[in-house]
Scaffold this active site. Sequence first.
Site, PDB file in Angstrom:
ATOM      1  N   LYS A  50      -7.281   8.326  -1.146  1.00  0.00           N
ATOM      2  CA  LYS A  50      -6.854   8.119  -2.532  1.00  0.00           C
ATOM      3  C   LYS A  50      -7.794   8.865  -3.440  1.00  0.00           C
ATOM      4  O   LYS A  50      -8.970   9.063  -3.111  1.00  0.00           O
ATOM      5  CB  LYS A  50      -6.900   6.636  -2.888  1.00  0.00           C
ATOM      6  CG  LYS A  50      -6.056   6.269  -4.082  1.00  0.00           C
ATOM      7  CD  LYS A  50      -4.596   6.192  -3.672  1.00  0.00           C
ATOM      8  CE  LYS A  50      -3.713   5.591  -4.715  1.00  0.00           C
ATOM      9  NZ  LYS A  50      -2.452   5.144  -4.143  1.00  0.00           N
TER      10      LYS A  50
HETATM   11  N1  GLU Z   1       0.799   7.104  -4.671  1.00  0.00           N
HETATM   12  C1  GLU Z   1       1.780   6.676  -3.709  1.00  0.00           C
HETATM   13  C2  GLU Z   1       1.269   5.479  -2.924  1.00  0.00           C
HETATM   14  O1  GLU Z   1       0.412   4.758  -3.392  1.00  0.00           O
HETATM   15  C3  GLU Z   1       2.249   7.826  -2.827  1.00  0.00           C
HETATM   16  C4  GLU Z   1       1.178   8.485  -2.037  1.00  0.00           C
HETATM   17  C5  GLU Z   1       1.629   9.746  -1.294  1.00  0.00           C
HETATM   18  O2  GLU Z   1       2.793  10.067  -1.344  1.00  0.00           O
HETATM   19  O3  GLU Z   1       0.763  10.356  -0.670  1.00  0.00           O
HETATM   20  O4  GLU Z   1       1.735   5.164  -1.870  1.00  0.00           O
END
Ligand code: GLU
Length: 416
Positions: A107
């Site tokens: 993240k």
């Molecule tokens: N931000 C989204 C999540 O928390 C998608 C993450 C992604 O597609 O890599 O799952």
Amino acid sequence: MAREGLTAFQAVNRNFEEAATILDLDEEMRSILTSTYREISVQIPVRLDNGDLIVAQGYRVQHNGARGPYKGGIRYHPAADLEEVRALASLMTWKTALLDVPFGGAKGGVAIDPTGMSQGELQRLTRRYANGISHVIGVYRDIPAPDMNTNAQTMAWFMDAYSGREGYSPGIVTGKPLALGGQPGREAATGLGVIYILEAYAAEHGVDLLGLPVVIQGFGNVGSFAAKEAAARGCRIVGVSDRWGGIYCDSGLDVGQLAPIVTAGGKVADYDGTHDVVTNEELLESPCRVLIPAALDEQVHQDNADRIQADVVIEAANYPTTPFADKILFDRGVTVIPDILANAGGVTGSYFEWTRNIQQMVWTEERFNEALHNYMVRAYAATSAFAKAKECTLRQAAFAIGIERVATAVRLRGYI
Ligand code: GLU
């Protein structure tokens, strides 16, 4: 943030430990899986249009990459800090494993309030951040995506910054604009995935979607598509909110009227119709059968969990329910469908987009949605079956399935 004496990462690891105990996981494996692989913190100076300079801090945390390249979104939010980003990175590890897409978990976050920032300011911020983390990401190493307050345009700038160094690399990020290798369906995928999960739950429990009263907190990328898809299936959307507050109407709100208001930059409260104006706190406690928190972390906590009126909470946001609230809801017989299952449509859609980028082609939206449906329904069925077999909660089951898969990869790769 930290609530009830637990940081977000400690709270996720508390959920991890409960599932690890069901799996009888050994201590060595637990210590690998409750810590992160790599964390970077970068300084991001941004020249504002008025000539002032602000210096924001940006983070990228890679939690576990045993099953594939690190994967996870980037959020721009004043509350983003290392501990929160760790929590969200670890949730991505369990989410990708539960959905059985070949990624690890990561993240990113930048501690900034993007409200009111110009496109030029946001572009400079994004390029700085992309440059700051460029040495630890890659098409087969770590693939960012949109998250809170970031979108397809953010991904386009990010891809351009990275491609300037490495050559044309559409697969470096997912959630891109369609004109730059984006995949039709990806933008709606998280919200649609939430409703695929609602359908699976309803089918399993004999719940009729027609007229089913649903409250959705948050009307951004996730909440707005969830509202639209739920309404299309006959659900009655009785309450919605955005960061400024919410509206509630027992006979149902017209999502078709609401969505264009918000898309055009308006507020949920600009909705023209019969409704009560409520705060975000009141919205969560309003009468409904299904509550979908699709906004911030830690919204359902020990001080409001006993007032939630829904039968089922579907976690469209990441970490919207604290561990203490989880216990209160469980004791009250409220079912919680956990974030790593309910909001996994986003990263599953990202997986399809990434595979398409590698092949330099796209799927039709129909094909995308069909594949998304299959992945979501399969993960729901596995989670529900595990919970029944082990007499545990859906969260414990979802974590256990994910942990088992990651632990297997960790052992096979010889980490320990
Ligand atoms: N931000 C989204 C999540 O928390 C998608 C993450 C992604 O597609 O890599 O799952």
